[in-house]
Design a protein around this motif. Structure first.
Motif: not given
Length: 355
Positions: A285-289, A293-297, A306-310, A318-325
């Motif tokens: 998913y991506e934030h509308k505003k 972004e996040f991936a959920v399983i 089970r609901v897990d944030i992946d 312009g670059k995407f970084f992986v970082q837990p909220l």
């Protein structure tokens, strides 16, 4: 919450040593309306370290550091009173938890349950024996949290938060002991096997079709199909993930985003024809505003959902970084998906009973 003064020089040192990632802190400050353009850690540390930050901000930054690779994982079920009662189910559960706490167990330890505005929670820990370690590191202490959210006077959602899927076994044992001791309560599992063949697919379609206030579905990044009911036999799973079979996932994403549903996809239909069923989906998913972004399983293991944030991502220059909220943001996402899944599952069960 941090309650003592944090020296700004110490804060600067954390950035220079990259124990606090510059990109992560940039993103956090930008959301507070503070923008920096420094290109390296030393320059950024020099610019940012004298900013006055309050206890709440420092606590959130510490949270980001402590949970640098930590994502929320959950298992969810419902507890329901068997018969009408004047008592509140939360009160009954708290009384029984306090009784269980007084009984010494070699399997687990529970702290005092805490009543909240919408239910209760209890911290839970157990010791896990590690194979192949020396005597000093033979045992590892694992922590869980059992969140009880009140649906009505007679029903609650039980949300088990865990570090890993291996942790839920002990918590489920505790819940089973609780229910056996208090025979007025039933466990109601969100169990995929209760759904018809068609609705096993429809469940995942309805998750994808749900309209969230802040988030919108961007793509499907993974799907698992399984043949047979044995959860322990993972050899029967067919797992397709991002970067492994992009054409198949692209087709599945297109079908979902177009609203035509999973059954219209050739791979899914062939799997169903061979007797497989979908046991897990990973949605991105991506934030509308915003720029997050996040991936959920959503997956089914044994009887429970089970609901897990992946992974969670943020964009910087312009670059995407992986970082837990931060944990509060992850918690909001988990609860939102648990509620949507509970609603979709309940609706499908009702439709099956009418037909």
């Amino acid at each position: 919450m941090v309650t003592e003064y944090i020296d700004c020089v110490e804060f600067k040192r954390l950035i220079e040593d990259k124990k606090l990632k510059p990109a992560t802190l940039k993103y956090y400050l930008r959301r507070k309306g503070i923008i920096f353009t420094a290109s390296n850690a030393e320059q950024f540390a020099e610019q940012v370290y004298t900013i006055f930050l309050g206890a709440e901000e420092i606590s959130e930054i510490r949270d980001m550091m402590n949970n640098d690779t930590s994502y929320e994982k959950s298992l969810v079920m419902n507890l329901v009173l068997k018969e009408e009662s004047q008592e509140d189910i939360v009160d009954i559960l708290l009384d029984e938890m306090n009784k269980q706490k007084s009984i010494k167990s070699q399997d687990y330890f529970i702290e005092n349950p805490v009543r909240t505005q919408d239910g209760a929670y209890v911290q839970f820990s157990y010791s896990r024996k590690l194979p192949g370690r020396n005597k000093l590191l033979e045992h590892e202490k694992r922590f869980l949290k059992l969140n009880i959210r009140k649906v009505s006077k007679s029903e609650v959602v039980l949300d088990i938060r865990q570090q890993s899927s291996i942790d839920s076994k002990n918590a489920l044992g505790f819940i089973n002991n609780l229910v056996k001791a208090e025979d007025t309560i039933n466990v109601r599992h969100i169990n995929l096997e209760l759904l018809s063949g068609k609705n096993k697919v429809e469940f995942f379609d309805r998750i994808a079709a749900y309209i969230f206030e802040l988030w919108q579905l961007k793509t499907i990044t993974g799907i698992t199909v399984r043949q047979g009911l044995n959860d322990d036999d993972e050899d029967e799973d067919v797992v397709i993930e991002e970067n492994e079979d992009s054409s198949t996932l692209s087709g599945i994403s297109q079908a979902v985003l177009n609203g035509s549903g999973l059954r219209s996809n050739e791979f899914v239909q062939e799997s169903l024809d061979k007797g497989y069923y979908i046991s897990a989906m990973r949605y991105r998913y991506e934030h509308k505003k915003g720029d997050t972004e996040f991936a959920v399983i959503l997956s089914f293991k044994n009887q429970d959902l089970r609901v897990d944030i992946d992974k969670t991502y943020f964009e910087d220059e312009g670059k995407f970084f992986v970082q837990p909220l931060v944990k509060t943001a992850q918690n909001d996402i988990i609860i939102a998906f648990q509620n949507v899944a509970y609603q979709a599952f309940g609706t499908l069960i009702e439709e099956q009973m009418r037909n």
